[in-house]
Design a protein around this motif. Structure first.
Motif, PDB file in Angstrom:
ATOM      1  N   SER A 171     -19.012 -74.574 -42.930  1.00 36.87           N
ATOM      2  CA  SER A 171     -19.603 -75.893 -42.761  1.00 36.87           C
ATOM      3  C   SER A 171     -20.633 -76.197 -43.856  1.00 36.87           C
ATOM      4  O   SER A 171     -21.611 -75.467 -44.017  1.00 36.87           O
ATOM      5  N   VAL A 172     -20.420 -77.304 -44.568  1.00 40.85           N
ATOM      6  CA  VAL A 172     -21.373 -77.746 -45.590  1.00 40.85           C
ATOM      7  C   VAL A 172     -22.733 -77.979 -44.936  1.00 40.85           C
ATOM      8  O   VAL A 172     -23.776 -77.524 -45.429  1.00 40.85           O
ATOM      9  N   ARG A 173     -22.695 -78.680 -43.804  1.00 40.93           N
ATOM     10  CA  ARG A 173     -23.938 -79.057 -43.113  1.00 40.93           C
ATOM     11  C   ARG A 173     -24.749 -77.791 -42.775  1.00 40.93           C
ATOM     12  O   ARG A 173     -25.950 -77.718 -43.013  1.00 40.93           O
ATOM     13  N   LYS A 174     -24.064 -76.764 -42.278  1.00 41.30           N
ATOM     14  CA  LYS A 174     -24.797 -75.559 -41.855  1.00 41.30           C
ATOM     15  C   LYS A 174     -25.263 -74.726 -43.049  1.00 41.30           C
ATOM     16  O   LYS A 174     -26.318 -74.106 -42.993  1.00 41.30           O
ATOM     17  N   ILE A 175     -24.492 -74.738 -44.108  1.00 38.46           N
ATOM     18  CA  ILE A 175     -24.957 -74.005 -45.309  1.00 38.46           C
ATOM     19  C   ILE A 175     -26.182 -74.731 -45.879  1.00 38.46           C
ATOM     20  O   ILE A 175     -27.173 -74.094 -46.264  1.00 38.46           O
ATOM     21  N   GLU A 176     -26.142 -76.059 -45.886  1.00 42.60           N
ATOM     22  CA  GLU A 176     -27.306 -76.811 -46.391  1.00 42.60           C
ATOM     23  C   GLU A 176     -28.542 -76.550 -45.529  1.00 42.60           C
ATOM     24  O   GLU A 176     -29.656 -76.427 -46.039  1.00 42.60           O
ATOM     25  N   LYS A 177     -28.352 -76.445 -44.242  1.00 47.91           N
ATOM     26  CA  LYS A 177     -29.490 -76.148 -43.337  1.00 47.91           C
ATOM     27  C   LYS A 177     -30.059 -74.770 -43.641  1.00 47.91           C
ATOM     28  O   LYS A 177     -31.276 -74.579 -43.671  1.00 47.91           O
ATOM     29  N   LEU A 178     -29.169 -73.804 -43.878  1.00 44.56           N
ATOM     30  CA  LEU A 178     -29.622 -72.450 -44.222  1.00 44.56           C
ATOM     31  C   LEU A 178     -30.397 -72.456 -45.529  1.00 44.56           C
ATOM     32  O   LEU A 178     -31.389 -71.740 -45.678  1.00 44.56           O
ATOM     33  N   LYS A 179     -29.934 -73.282 -46.477  1.00 40.08           N
ATOM     34  CA  LYS A 179     -30.626 -73.368 -47.776  1.00 40.08           C
ATOM     35  C   LYS A 179     -32.049 -73.925 -47.605  1.00 40.08           C
ATOM     36  O   LYS A 179     -32.932 -73.621 -48.400  1.00 40.08           O
ATOM     37  N   GLU A 180     -32.262 -74.736 -46.568  1.00 39.48           N
ATOM     38  CA  GLU A 180     -33.629 -75.240 -46.317  1.00 39.48           C
ATOM     39  C   GLU A 180     -34.537 -74.075 -45.906  1.00 39.48           C
ATOM     40  O   GLU A 180     -35.704 -74.018 -46.264  1.00 39.48           O
ATOM     41  N   VAL A 181     -33.982 -73.150 -45.154  1.00 36.65           N
ATOM     42  CA  VAL A 181     -34.770 -71.986 -44.700  1.00 36.65           C
ATOM     43  C   VAL A 181     -34.915 -70.955 -45.824  1.00 36.65           C
ATOM     44  O   VAL A 181     -35.950 -70.317 -45.966  1.00 36.65           O
ATOM     45  N   TYR A 182     -33.839 -70.808 -46.617  1.00 37.36           N
ATOM     46  CA  TYR A 182     -33.843 -69.822 -47.723  1.00 37.36           C
ATOM     47  C   TYR A 182     -33.556 -70.566 -49.031  1.00 37.36           C
ATOM     48  O   TYR A 182     -32.437 -70.479 -49.561  1.00 37.36           O
ATOM     49  N   PRO A 183     -34.537 -71.296 -49.561  1.00 31.46           N
ATOM     50  CA  PRO A 183     -34.250 -72.129 -50.732  1.00 31.46           C
ATOM     51  C   PRO A 183     -33.817 -71.335 -51.969  1.00 31.46           C
ATOM     52  O   PRO A 183     -33.118 -71.865 -52.835  1.00 31.46           O
TER      53      PRO A 183
END
Ligand code: 13P
Ligand code: SF4
Length: 314
Positions: A179-191
């Motif tokens: 999921s793009v949405r979930k990978i992007e959310k993870l990137k917010e936590v681990y920039p």
């Protein structure tokens, strides 16, 4: 039998029968840990072609066992659970693929290794995710090419090579679900995390990648990178070897869109268990058997892939 007893018995039988255990990175951890060689689809084919063992226990899915048997027809090739299939290989039935080729004359046919022996027999050259780009590029720019069965890998190769290969519309159920949405959310936590993506994923997921590549390429990138955190968009079995080779780094499995499905595990790959490896070695079954005529046709495009890969140093 207890786990340690199983491992001891597997090791004893291996020596007694001059057998070798080969495992794909998507296998269960405990199988990876007892394997003599562990690698991606290309490495498994290369080892199978060269081994001097009498028995190959191929801990992977059915098409990997078939490829090993085609390359080493005089050896006994066992797959611990012969029902371990592949949704991508299933998405390309040989009769339908033959019709597709018939309707599009004048094309060279390139098939991903994730196919049945029957599909390989219709193919000019086989590729894996490690060598697909280079093999496609080895054809003249104006060559008309049919590429099957993975539309995501095909689209990716088209995009990086500027080719316009005609694609079979198949996909892997594991890689399609990231999921793009979930990978992007993870990137917010681990920039600072680097995103590692297998090219069987959808284009929208590939576009988030810092590195696109086969399991072996993603592993190498992660180990050699200066970064310490990685989001991994491929089957989660690879995390075991990543963590082993880079214990100080953090590897986060990319989440599937539907969180109700356990993890990004390939249910087929996970069908093999230590117990089944032991039984396979003990009983020398289930064995991969391929019709001689079919094998003689299917070996040509696989041998061609190995030759090109060797020339390219892959
Ligand atoms: P690799 O070529 O990276 O081994 O990929 C095999 C596979 O089945 C991917 O789903
Ligand atoms: Fe097939 Fe996908 Fe499983 Fe790989 S991960 S073996 S392509 S179903």
């Amino acid at each position: 039998m207890e786990k340690m007893d199983l491992i001891n018995e597997i090791n004893r039988l291996k020596i007694e029968k001059n057998a070798v255990i080969m495992a794909h990175y998507y296998q269960r951890k405990e199988i990876q840990d007892i394997a003599d060689c562990i690698g991606d689809s290309l490495a498994l084919a290369q080892w199978a072609a060269k081994t001097d063992a009498d028995i190959i226990v191929l801990c992977g899915v059915h098409f990997m066992g078939e490829t090993a048997k085609i390359l080493s027809p005089n050896k006994k090739v066992l797959v611990p659970d012969v029902a371990a299939g592949c949704s991508l290989a299933d998405s390309c039935k040989a009769a339908e693929f033959a019709e597709f080729i018939r309707k599009n004359p004048g094309h060279k046919v390139i098939s991903y290794v994730n196919t049945t022996a029957e599909v390989k027999a219709l193919t000019d050259v086989v590729v894996t995710s490690t060598n697909a780009r280079q093999i496609v590029e080895s054809f003249p720019e104006d060559e008309k090419i049919i590429f099957g069965p993975d539309r995501n890998l095909g689209n990716y190769i088209n995009s990086v090579t500027g080719r316009n290969m005609l694609l079979w519309n198949g996909a892997c159920h594991v890689h399609e679900q990231f999921s793009v949405r979930k990978i992007e959310k993870l990137k917010e936590v681990y920039p600072d995390a680097k995103v590692l993506v297998h090219p069987e994923c959808k284009g929208s997921v590939v576009s988030l990648a810092d590195k696109v590549g086969s399991t072996a390429a993603l592993l190498k990138f992660a180990v050699n990178s200066d970064s310490n955190v990685f989001i991994v968009a491929t089957e989660s079995g690879i995390l075991h070897e990543m963590q082993k080779q880079a214990p100080e780094k953090t590897f986060i499995p990319a989440p599937p869109e539907d969180s109700s499905c356990a993890l990004n595990d390939c249910n087929y790959m996970k069908m093999n268990t230590l117990e089944k490896v032991y039984n396979a070695l003990k009983n020398e079954t289930p064995e991969i058997i391929i019709d001689k005529e079919l094998s003689e046709k299917a070996v040509k495009p696989i041998a061609r892939m190995l030759e090109i890969s060797e020339k390219l140093g892959l």
